[in-house]
Design an enzyme around this catalytic site. Structure first.
Site, PDB file in Angstrom:
ATOM      1  N   ASN A 101       0.823  -1.191   0.000  1.00 27.78           N
ATOM      2  CA  ASN A 101       0.000   0.000   0.000  1.00 27.78           C
ATOM      3  C   ASN A 101       0.864   1.250   0.000  1.00 27.78           C
ATOM      4  O   ASN A 101       1.993   1.243   0.494  1.00 27.78           O
ATOM      5  CB  ASN A 101      -0.943   0.030   1.210  1.00 27.78           C
ATOM      6  CG  ASN A 101      -0.224   0.232   2.523  1.00 27.78           C
ATOM      7  OD1 ASN A 101       0.421  -0.682   3.032  1.00 27.78           O
ATOM      8  ND2 ASN A 101      -0.329   1.439   3.081  1.00 27.78           N
ATOM      9  N   CYS A 102       0.307   2.296  -0.612  1.00 24.48           N
ATOM     10  CA  CYS A 102       0.923   3.622  -0.521  1.00 24.48           C
ATOM     11  C   CYS A 102       0.037   4.459   0.392  1.00 24.48           C
ATOM     12  O   CYS A 102      -0.661   3.911   1.252  1.00 24.48           O
ATOM     13  CB  CYS A 102       1.080   4.247  -1.907  1.00 24.48           C
ATOM     14  SG  CYS A 102      -0.480   4.523  -2.765  1.00 24.48           S
ATOM     15  N   MET A 103       0.010   5.768   0.228  1.00 32.50           N
ATOM     16  CA  MET A 103      -0.716   6.612   1.173  1.00 32.50           C
ATOM     17  C   MET A 103      -2.232   6.470   1.029  1.00 32.50           C
ATOM     18  O   MET A 103      -2.978   6.612   1.996  1.00 32.50           O
ATOM     19  CB  MET A 103      -0.327   8.075   0.991  1.00 32.50           C
ATOM     20  CG  MET A 103      -0.806   8.976   2.128  1.00 32.50           C
ATOM     21  SD  MET A 103      -0.149  10.627   2.040  1.00 32.50           S
ATOM     22  CE  MET A 103      -0.975  11.271   0.594  1.00 32.50           C
ATOM     23  N   THR A 104      -2.727   6.164  -0.172  1.00 32.19           N
ATOM     24  CA  THR A 104      -4.169   6.102  -0.373  1.00 32.19           C
ATOM     25  C   THR A 104      -4.647   4.797  -0.998  1.00 32.19           C
ATOM     26  O   THR A 104      -5.831   4.516  -0.978  1.00 32.19           O
ATOM     27  CB  THR A 104      -4.635   7.252  -1.289  1.00 32.19           C
ATOM     28  OG1 THR A 104      -3.957   7.141  -2.555  1.00 32.19           O
ATOM     29  CG2 THR A 104      -4.337   8.609  -0.670  1.00 32.19           C
ATOM     30  N   ARG A 105      -3.753   3.979  -1.581  1.00 30.71           N
ATOM     31  CA  ARG A 105      -4.188   2.831  -2.376  1.00 30.71           C
ATOM     32  C   ARG A 105      -3.603   1.515  -1.880  1.00 30.71           C
ATOM     33  O   ARG A 105      -2.453   1.457  -1.463  1.00 30.71           O
ATOM     34  CB  ARG A 105      -3.768   2.991  -3.847  1.00 30.71           C
ATOM     35  CG  ARG A 105      -4.016   4.329  -4.460  1.00 30.71           C
ATOM     36  CD  ARG A 105      -3.478   4.357  -5.882  1.00 30.71           C
ATOM     37  NE  ARG A 105      -3.184   5.712  -6.313  1.00 30.71           N
ATOM     38  CZ  ARG A 105      -2.635   6.029  -7.471  1.00 30.71           C
ATOM     39  NH1 ARG A 105      -2.316   5.085  -8.320  1.00 30.71           N
ATOM     40  NH2 ARG A 105      -2.398   7.286  -7.794  1.00 30.71           N
TER      41      ARG A 105
END
Length: 503
Positions: free
Chosen positions: A26-30
């Site tokens: 995961n990244c910051m939103t996805r």
């Protein structure tokens, strides 16, 4: 069961079960999930899952959940996968080879997925994201406190509320402590990402901000504490990770605890003082002066290009490469002047999405997506509108970029006239950026200029999409769905939109 656990369990089932999932990141939103086969995936179930903002299909699919929640769901999904793996192993006979064969097959799938993602650009983006994304909550929190402190300081200086003068030093300490040690935190994350010990990365990062650096002369030049900043810390920590790994290969095991950290700090520390700090210092100054010059002298044109290009950067993930630049500008000036310009891309998309909503009055599927995605868009999370509305429709995505370009031109014009608009932190955009705004003429002037840019981006994105976002045939096709069909899924919307936009 918590909300994040419920979401994870539903996504696990909709993605075809644990056997179909290769890996979860995961990244910051996805959420970024590698899958084995697309056939067992229930895309409609994924999109209808509570809190899911958008789903981008593929063997490396993406599920947009938004900041904060995505971390919890990723952890819960990985935990569910671990439980499923234990259950699967326990269900097989010890004398059989089924579990071993399945594990071997899974390893092969992971290897193929890793090779598919093992490109220089993807690796660089992933590493930059892993280094800086964990710092974003602190950047936003401390930046917001700094913004509040600036307002309180102005009120105290005006004489209207004199007792605030005793409070502002408290806010100043809370907001400035993190930024003073930003190089240390970057060093720790960078060392960890490149296979080193985080604390040793933090040590070489601390060299850059140590007050004693002022006593060091290199090639006839006296160094200054903080010289090189984030870029210097990044380079120093990466070097330290490689030196540490090299030292571990030859150091005797009985002496490794003493030899490895000492050699790592000595080698990377000397390299930092003699080479990285001077070089990174010059590069940081060049970035700061270059960005300031660009928006001060070519403000309208530069803002137009930057504002119009940001949505494609977000779509490809290349916007992560700008994070070190933002951090460098914040470290130098107290704010980044690039972020308000780039934020106009999201504003243009909001205007485009609103135009799509009113143009496609009979298409309940697209209108439903827009209604659910707009609140997140106003708060700066643009992926749901990108992947759920404007990009599948084709032309509206281009019109959103046009709206962002004109909004960026307004911000650039303000900078060119001498009224800079900056953000004291990264990680926010659109309406959520207002509390973080700053500039050379105060927060109020910066907020006014930013609001003008947002308004122009909204209006131009709306007008451009209204008049140029659809051909006559595509508009007729997209509006042909009867309004009673409220269960229209996004695949049908996307397929119809693509067919209409290519006529």
């Amino acid at each position: 069961m918590t909300d994040s656990q419920q979401i994870a369990e539903r996504l696990l089932a909709a993605l075809g079960g644990a056997d179909n999932i290769v890996d979860v990141e995961n990244c910051m939103t996805r959420l970024r999930i590698g899958v084995r086969d697309l056939r067992p995936i229930n895309a409609q179930s994924i999109r209808e899952t509570d809190k899911v903002l958008a789903y981008i299909p593929g063997l490396n699919c993406q599920i947009v959940l938004g900041p904060g929640l995505v971390d919890k769901v990723a952890n819960d999904l990985n935990a569910a996968l671990a439980r499923a793996a234990k259950t699967l192993t326990a269900s097989h006979s010890p004398s059989g080879n089924s579990a071993e064969e399945l594990a071997s097959a899974g390893a092969a799938i992971r290897q193929r997925n890793s090779e598919r993602n093992n490109t220089p650009v993807k690796n660089a983006l992933r590493r930059i994201s892993n280094i800086f994304v964990p710092l974003i909550p602190a950047l936003i929190g401390c930046g917001l406190i700094a913004g509040i402190n600036g307002t309180l300081t102005n009120l105290a200086a005006g004489g209207g509320v004199p007792w605030l003068a005793a409070i502002t030093p408290l806010f100043a300490v809370m907001s400035s402590g993190f930024f003073a040690l930003l190089s240390v935190f970057v060093g720790m994350n960078a060392a960890k990402e490149f296979g080193g010990t985080p604390i040793l990365g933090g040590v070489v990062g601390a060299i850059i901000v140590a007050p004693a650096v002022a006593n060091v002369t290199v090639f006839g030049q006296v160094l200054a504490p903080g010289q090189g900043g984030v870029l210097g810390a990044l380079g120093a920590a990466i070097l330290a990770a490689y030196v540490e790994r090299w030292a571990r290969r030859w150091a005797p095991e009985v002496l490794a605890l003493i030899v490895v950290p000492t050699v790592t700090i000595l080698v990377s520390g000397l390299a930092t003082l003699f080479f990285l700090m001077p070089i990174a210092g010059r590069l940081s100054v060049f970035i700061g002066e270059g960005a300031t010059w660009l928006l001060s002298n070519a403000g309208i044109g530069a803002g137009f290009i930057l504002g119009g290009a940001f949505l494609p950067l977000v779509m490809t993930g290349l916007h992560q490469t700008l994070t070190p630049i933002h951090a460098t500008l914040i470290e130098q000036n107290g704010y980044t002047i690039l972020l308000p310009v780039l934020a106009m891309g999201g504003a243009g998309q909001i205007g485009a999405a609103i135009a799509v909503y009113f143009r496609l009055r009979r298409n309940t599927g697209i209108r439903k997506i827009i209604k659910s995605a707009l609140p997140a868009g106003f708060l700066g999370v643009g992926e749901p509108l990108i992947y759920g509305v404007t990009l599948p429709l084709g032309r509206p995505f281009l019109m959103a970029c046009v709206g962002g370009a004109f909004g960026g031109a307004v911000i650039g014009l303000s900078d060119q006239l001498g009224y800079t608009i900056g953000s004291v932190a990264i990680g926010a955009s659109d309406l959520s950026l207002f509390p973080l705004l700053a500039g050379n003429h105060g927060q109020g002037i910066a907020a006014l200029g930013y609001a003008c840019g947002l308004l122009v981006a909204y209006v131009v994105g709306f007008v451009a999409t209204w008049f140029f976002g659809f051909t006559r045939d595509s508009l007729a096709s997209l509006n042909s769905e009867p309004s009673a069909e409220t269960d229209l899924v996004e695949e049908d919307v996307t397929e119809l939109a693509t067919a209409g936009s290519t006529r």
